[in-house]
Write an enzyme that holds these catalytic residues in place. Structure first.
Site, PDB file in Angstrom:
ATOM      1  CB  CYS A 261      43.663  25.119  -3.894  1.00 23.46           C
ATOM      2  SG  CYS A 261      42.515  25.124  -5.362  1.00 23.46           S
ATOM      3  CG  HIS A 353      41.272  29.166  -1.753  1.00 19.86           C
ATOM      4  ND1 HIS A 353      42.503  29.333  -2.184  1.00 19.86           N
ATOM      5  CD2 HIS A 353      40.787  28.318  -2.629  1.00 19.86           C
ATOM      6  CE1 HIS A 353      42.522  28.723  -3.347  1.00 19.86           C
ATOM      7  NE2 HIS A 353      41.533  28.100  -3.670  1.00 19.86           N
ATOM      8  CD  GLU A 355      43.645  31.528   0.402  1.00 19.28           C
ATOM      9  OE1 GLU A 355      43.489  31.286  -0.753  1.00 19.28           O
ATOM     10  OE2 GLU A 355      43.957  30.290   1.181  1.00 19.28           O
TER      11      GLU A 355
END
Length: 387
Positions: A261, A353, A355
């Protein structure tokens, strides 16, 4: 049960648009950039994502708060949004994991919100006019004149030019032990890192050293890292020159690098590329991205208002002398650069992202790709030492 208030509140946008509604969360005045997030679930992860610092977040899903808030899902130590806009707050918390209502959590962290407005109308307006400054006024501030409320909003700083890293970063180093076969120490520059990212890195064998955003290259070298990671975070990458220079030091040292990011934008600037502000950004958990390396399309989680300016096709020379670079991932909705890969040094990054908290897990393989890159680099380093 949450008792919905009838206390008045109003959302005021910098172009003079007004949306009256009901107070939600804390009372008072809050200012920030008004943005919309399209996820239908995962509001707790959204609220506690430090990348939302300085922003008033509008949820496009109409019904918010039904699962409450719990102690297991936060992505950081607090709620970071500047303000919160929802259409229909849930009256009932109906999840066995909930510890408190969303309304109570907003009050605890002092987050001024508004409910009962037409969030679809606000979203359509932002999509046409672009993200803009706004303010939520409730409590005593709700009685201010419309002219005074608009003056306050228009006097607020714009997101462009803001460096917000110091507001969200840790004050001192924090260490998380590896939970798989250990690779080595990983230096993580905390620009607003999420807990899910730390957990994913530890699960790949890294001993994760989360470092303050003002750390020096000598302090990074002192932990003898096998690699360096730059996290997500809020603010304008063009206002983070110190972090860019630090990253150039990392690249000059030959350390493997992975950025997510904000980290992607800073890698772009370290390589000599420009960044720019998107009209209304990408914020949601259903964004299609093409991995050009594999040809695979991933559904991914996004939260960014800035992007890297780079040619989408073919390899090109880094303006700052780091060899050849290519765009590795592209957003399929608007052809925004969603990833960079350096071909001559061990460095890559993605704008979204992996994650996935909250969101799909299509991109989780990127943590494995990073671990493989580091192992390969260490193997080459050992071979050279023995030669």
């Amino acid at each position: 049960m949450t008792l919905l208030t009838t206390d008045p509140a109003v959302l005021v946008l910098e172009d003079g648009t007004r949306h009256p509604g009901r107070a939600y969360g804390a009372r008072g005045t809050t200012l920030g950039e008004v943005v919309f997030a399209t996820g239908m679930t995962g509001y707790q992860e959204t609220l506690t994502d430090p990348s939302y610092a300085g922003q008033i977040v509008l949820q496009t899903a109409p019904h918010i708060g039904n699962t409450g808030m719990n102690a297991e899902d936060p992505e950081s130590r607090r709620i970071w949004v500047s303000g919160y806009i929802v259409r229909d707050p849930s009256r009932v918390v109906s999840n066995w994991r909930a510890d408190e209502s969303l309304d109570d959590a907003l009050i605890t962290d002092g987050i001024v919100g508004i409910s009962g407005i037409d969030t679809r109308s606000v979203t359509r307006h932002i999509r046409s006019a672009g993200s803009m400054r706004g303010g939520i006024f409730s409590g005593d501030a709700a009685s201010l004149s419309p002219a005074e409320q608009l003056r306050i909003v228009q006097a607020a700083p714009e997101m462009s030019g803001q460096n917000l890293s110091a507001a969200v970063s840790v004050g001192s180093a924090e260490v998380t032990a590896a939970t798989a076969e250990r690779i080595g120490n990983l230096a993580v520059l905390d620009l607003g890192v999420k807990q899910a990212t730390i957990d994913n890195l530890a699960a790949r064998g890294f001993e994760v050293h989360v470092l303050p955003q003002d750390v020096t290259i000598d302090q990074i070298r002192a932990i003898d890292p096998v690699a360096v990671f730059y996290s997500n975070g809020p603010g304008d990458p063009a206002a983070s020159g110190d972090h860019v220079e630090l990253l150039r030091g990392v690249l000059d040292d030959g350390l493997p690098f992975f950025g997510i990011c904000f980290g992607n934008q800073l890698l772009g600037r370290a390589l000599g590329l420009g960044t720019y502000k998107l009209p209304f950004g990408h914020r949601g958990i259903n964004q299609p991205v093409l991995d050009k390396t594999t040809g695979r399309v991933e559904i991914t989680a996004h939260n960014h208002g800035f992007a890297v300016d780079a040619p989408l096709e073919g390899a090109f020379d880094s303006p700052n002398g780091y060899g050849r670079v290519e765009v590795s991932h592209v957003g399929l909705n608007d052809n925004v650069v969603e990833g960079l890969r350096a071909l001559d040094i061990p460095a890559f990054s993605v704008q979204y992202h992996p994650e996935a908290a909250a969101g799909p897990h299509d991109a989780n393989y990127l943590f494995d790709r990073f671990a493989d890159l580091v192992r390969d680099h260490l193997g080459k380093k050992d071979a050279n030492a023995q030669a």
